[in-house]
Design a protein around this motif. Sequence first.
Motif, PDB file in Angstrom:
ATOM      1  N   ARG A   6      53.302  58.980  47.872  1.00  0.00           N
ATOM      2  CA  ARG A   6      53.781  59.510  49.153  1.00  0.00           C
ATOM      3  C   ARG A   6      54.736  60.685  48.968  1.00  0.00           C
ATOM      4  O   ARG A   6      54.733  61.627  49.758  1.00  0.00           O
ATOM      5  CB  ARG A   6      54.476  58.404  49.957  1.00  0.00           C
ATOM      6  N   LYS A   7      55.562  60.597  47.937  1.00  0.00           N
ATOM      7  CA  LYS A   7      56.535  61.672  47.716  1.00  0.00           C
ATOM      8  C   LYS A   7      55.816  62.985  47.401  1.00  0.00           C
ATOM      9  O   LYS A   7      56.162  64.043  47.940  1.00  0.00           O
ATOM     10  CB  LYS A   7      57.477  61.290  46.576  1.00  0.00           C
ATOM     11  N   THR A  30      59.755  57.573  43.360  1.00  0.00           N
ATOM     12  CA  THR A  30      60.970  57.890  44.098  1.00  0.00           C
ATOM     13  C   THR A  30      62.043  58.473  43.173  1.00  0.00           C
ATOM     14  O   THR A  30      63.212  58.465  43.503  1.00  0.00           O
ATOM     15  CB  THR A  30      61.521  56.633  44.790  1.00  0.00           C
ATOM     16  N   CYS A  60      47.096  58.677  54.862  1.00  0.00           N
ATOM     17  CA  CYS A  60      48.518  58.505  54.578  1.00  0.00           C
ATOM     18  C   CYS A  60      49.313  59.349  55.571  1.00  0.00           C
ATOM     19  O   CYS A  60      48.974  60.511  55.814  1.00  0.00           O
ATOM     20  CB  CYS A  60      48.849  58.922  53.144  1.00  0.00           C
ATOM     21  N   ASP A  79      60.606  55.211  54.125  1.00  0.00           N
ATOM     22  CA  ASP A  79      59.442  55.909  54.664  1.00  0.00           C
ATOM     23  C   ASP A  79      59.489  56.043  56.180  1.00  0.00           C
ATOM     24  O   ASP A  79      58.651  56.723  56.765  1.00  0.00           O
ATOM     25  CB  ASP A  79      58.151  55.180  54.267  1.00  0.00           C
ATOM     26  N   VAL A 122      53.009  60.913  56.530  1.00  0.00           N
ATOM     27  CA  VAL A 122      54.315  61.260  55.962  1.00  0.00           C
ATOM     28  C   VAL A 122      55.124  62.039  56.994  1.00  0.00           C
ATOM     29  O   VAL A 122      54.587  62.504  58.004  1.00  0.00           O
ATOM     30  CB  VAL A 122      54.169  62.094  54.671  1.00  0.00           C
ATOM     31  N   ARG A 163      58.575  50.636  55.355  1.00  0.00           N
ATOM     32  CA  ARG A 163      59.536  50.825  54.272  1.00  0.00           C
ATOM     33  C   ARG A 163      60.694  51.632  54.811  1.00  0.00           C
ATOM     34  O   ARG A 163      60.493  52.652  55.489  1.00  0.00           O
ATOM     35  CB  ARG A 163      58.889  51.520  53.076  1.00  0.00           C
TER      36      ARG A 163
END
Length: 515
Positions: free
Chosen positions: A496-497, A172, A433, A405, A435, A402
């Motif tokens: 994830r980023k 992050t 995943c 998220d 996003v 989160r």
Amino acid sequence: MSAQHGGIDEPGTPRTLAQAFASCWSRPRLRSLPALGDGELELDYARLDARTDALGARLRALAPLPGQVVAIAMDRSLRAALVLLGALRAGLCPCVMEPGLAAAEVSRRLRLIGAVAIVHDREHADLVAALEPSPARALEFGDLEGLEPASRSADGVLDSTPALLLFTSGSTGQPKAVQLSQGALLNNAVGVAGHSGLDERDRLLHVMPLYHTNGLNNQLFAPLLAGSSVVLAARFRAEQMPALLERHRPTILTGVPTMFSRMLNQSFSATALAGLRFARCGSAPITEALHRSVERQLGCPLLISYGLSEATCTSTMNPPRERRIGSVGTVLAGQQVRLRRPDGSLSDVAGIEGEICIAGANLMSGYVGAADETSRSVVDGWLRTGDLGRFDADGYLYVTGRIKDVIIRGGENLSPLLIEGVIMERIAAQACCVVARADEDLGEVPVAVVVPSPGASFGAEQVMDAVREALSRIYVPRDVILAASLPENSVGKVDRKELARRVRDGIAGRVASAA
């Protein structure tokens, strides 16, 4: 100190991890038992005690004041572990550098943490030579023996003395240095050992990084405080795990979801698995489908835990004999976990969702050189994790998402974890995943990146139908991307980023859009 950790009855109450190690390792009943090895050399507790005490005395010649930072730039090895433990016992503050970092980033980290010395191996000699500015004291491991041991002992080290520096993963933003005290390390080790019932009968197979909080706090400090033995194997390779388990017959195996997922394609003999008391998984969410598959393969409970580097490591864990699939377990002794409501109040009432907050002696001293970020993270003695969760009636915690998220689709808050869980349960996927992607009309929409299992064949509509049937229309991914793999950070967690960036730039894989 609690007497829960592995049945070792400590006289008095050690306030630091250094004191606790000295007290534990001097026990006559432990002296001849195996403590720490690498498959070639194994030290019993008597030799571990002597080696780390001697190394600590020599490290104090490099860094004479309690809490001074000693960096470690060494490959994963028994020697690296001994330097780390020696520094802790000496009342110093070790920081293990992540292998593979460029010299410029290592230099930045050393300046940030104020390292007064760096210990390295031959493999890192060129890296150390390229550091700018050059460290005041740089010493190769073999040259430590040439130092005159310092006479000062670690008796004056306090529970507040800095004892470990961990860099966050940086998923992050730029990695921050988390400073942990002697008392925080002891709190975590006692809690983990007591909750999981560690004792001298346990043997842990260690395959995680030595710079990661789990690889240090839960896989070195806790078992070595409980009289268990630890085998440092090579860095995790799925294809090597059957032979490692066959050779070492561990009672405990710890990893992250990605590691266990990759092990599903391997074959293990009955003898290799016979000794396993439990496996542990943390550091990232795991789906129910993967959880059950791992338990079927290993033939033992898989215990999910939860925690952050900022809270030393682990705050909740499933008890070995009472694990609940989908939960991250119950709160460890010496800690408090509450849920922060929108109005700022803290609650542990069953069924109420809120931001997970942690308090206790396990909390970090702070982020080095970042007082403002520390004050935003720790408010009134409570660490704000950024994770959402709820308790059930028996005190088991469930992570529901989160905050950062959360996908806000047309004003509706969508949990990526919820969507991922449905896809993994109903589709032949190896990994998934979800996003967010910007949308002109709705603000954000969910996009699912799915890695099919070997031999599986499915299309976007099957994935979308599965989500539609289990949840509702608003949860259905706008796009489904079929990819060969998901980007990971250095400890095997999905980044994830980075994945969101690839989705935004259209380079994540083959895109199959919803009609």
